[in-house]
Design a protein around this motif. Sequence first.
Motif, PDB file in Angstrom:
ATOM      1  N   ARG A 170      41.712  49.822  30.794  1.00 41.97           N
ATOM      2  CA  ARG A 170      40.998  48.553  30.585  1.00 41.97           C
ATOM      3  C   ARG A 170      41.655  47.493  31.455  1.00 41.97           C
ATOM      4  O   ARG A 170      42.568  46.793  31.004  1.00 41.97           O
ATOM      5  CB  ARG A 170      41.060  48.137  29.122  1.00 41.97           C
ATOM      6  N   GLN A 171      41.227  47.396  32.703  1.00 42.30           N
ATOM      7  CA  GLN A 171      41.845  46.463  33.637  1.00 42.30           C
ATOM      8  C   GLN A 171      40.988  45.202  33.752  1.00 42.30           C
ATOM      9  O   GLN A 171      39.771  45.261  33.861  1.00 42.30           O
ATOM     10  CB  GLN A 171      42.012  47.132  35.003  1.00 42.30           C
ATOM     11  N   LYS A 172      41.676  44.078  33.747  1.00 45.36           N
ATOM     12  CA  LYS A 172      40.999  42.785  33.650  1.00 45.36           C
ATOM     13  C   LYS A 172      40.198  42.446  34.909  1.00 45.36           C
ATOM     14  O   LYS A 172      40.658  42.660  36.029  1.00 45.36           O
ATOM     15  CB  LYS A 172      42.057  41.699  33.402  1.00 45.36           C
ATOM     16  N   TYR A 201      35.008  37.723  42.640  1.00 44.93           N
ATOM     17  CA  TYR A 201      35.547  38.602  41.595  1.00 44.93           C
ATOM     18  C   TYR A 201      37.041  38.782  41.825  1.00 44.93           C
ATOM     19  O   TYR A 201      37.477  38.939  42.972  1.00 44.93           O
ATOM     20  CB  TYR A 201      34.923  40.002  41.677  1.00 44.93           C
ATOM     21  N   GLU A 202      37.810  38.814  40.741  1.00 44.78           N
ATOM     22  CA  GLU A 202      39.232  39.126  40.835  1.00 44.78           C
ATOM     23  C   GLU A 202      39.548  40.245  39.850  1.00 44.78           C
ATOM     24  O   GLU A 202      39.305  40.119  38.652  1.00 44.78           O
ATOM     25  CB  GLU A 202      40.061  37.873  40.557  1.00 44.78           C
ATOM     26  N   CYS A 203      40.060  41.349  40.395  1.00 45.46           N
ATOM     27  CA  CYS A 203      40.236  42.580  39.624  1.00 45.46           C
ATOM     28  C   CYS A 203      41.706  42.982  39.598  1.00 45.46           C
ATOM     29  O   CYS A 203      42.299  43.215  40.654  1.00 45.46           O
ATOM     30  CB  CYS A 203      39.450  43.721  40.281  1.00 45.46           C
ATOM     31  N   ASP A 204      42.257  43.081  38.390  1.00 48.80           N
ATOM     32  CA  ASP A 204      43.554  43.751  38.270  1.00 48.80           C
ATOM     33  C   ASP A 204      43.315  45.241  38.501  1.00 48.80           C
ATOM     34  O   ASP A 204      42.341  45.792  37.977  1.00 48.80           O
ATOM     35  CB  ASP A 204      44.143  43.566  36.863  1.00 48.80           C
ATOM     36  N   ASP A 205      44.170  45.894  39.280  1.00 43.13           N
ATOM     37  CA  ASP A 205      43.916  47.314  39.553  1.00 43.13           C
ATOM     38  C   ASP A 205      45.193  47.986  40.047  1.00 43.13           C
ATOM     39  O   ASP A 205      45.722  47.619  41.097  1.00 43.13           O
ATOM     40  CB  ASP A 205      42.806  47.443  40.609  1.00 43.13           C
ATOM     41  N   THR A 206      45.674  48.958  39.298  1.00 46.02           N
ATOM     42  CA  THR A 206      46.913  49.633  39.687  1.00 46.02           C
ATOM     43  C   THR A 206      46.680  50.791  40.646  1.00 46.02           C
ATOM     44  O   THR A 206      47.643  51.379  41.163  1.00 46.02           O
ATOM     45  CB  THR A 206      47.660  50.169  38.443  1.00 46.02           C
TER      46      THR A 206
END
Length: 238
Positions: free
Chosen positions: A62-64, A80-85
């Motif tokens: 569940r990434q913001k 859009y701004e996506c947290d993503d590992t």
Amino acid sequence: MRILLSVLILGALLSAEAPIPRYEVKRATGRIVIDGTPDEKAWESASRMEFVFPWDTQTGARQKTTARLLWDDDNLYVAYECDDTDIVALHTERDDPTYLDDAVEIFINPKPSQTGVYFGLEMNARAVLYDYLMADARYAFKRFNMQGVKLATSIRGTLNMRGDEDKGWSLEVAIPWVNFEELAKRPVPGDVWTANLNRWDGVEPHRRLSMWSDPLQPQPHPHVPARFGQLVFVQDSK
Ligand SMILES: [Ca+2]
Ligand SMILES: [Ca+2]
């Protein structure tokens, strides 16, 4: 009759739990450079919508994701701004199925009095656009190509390198108003369009679909125009 009543009550309960979201699209106060980084002064006035995770059955992280919109005489702008590992995007050609990658989307209905037709833009982390005209929430006419769309991404991490840890990515897109003219002219302050904004994230079998407005579907499925949120165009840029 009893079943119908139950369905109606259930529907009302669900709607009460998940009201249609509303977002004020402010005027851009200055030029926006479509370079994938929403750091222009104009973006500071735009509030952020945060995506929700409607489906517990999905196993992806569940990434913001947050998104902002602005408008001016020429374009609708979305950031859009996506947290993503772990940023993964393989498709490279216009109208490839970018929704299979790490991708963000916007579905736009410029004429909410009808829900038979809307526009879809699905954009992956390498700024490849899949655009289409959607009919009956079922038939995506991908040979429809929007004119003059500009998009770019900025990646904080390494694209398609598995095993290291990325930070995230962002995307900016400018959509000229002319693309919507059969359904609606360029908006004036007070006009309301409807839209949903989505994100596909992760690598099979661990995928995750997050969205601005919960479409209230039992299975992951974003194409529900009756559940699109409201975009209210306002003059105020504060
Ligand atoms: Ca920018
Ligand atoms: Ca297309």
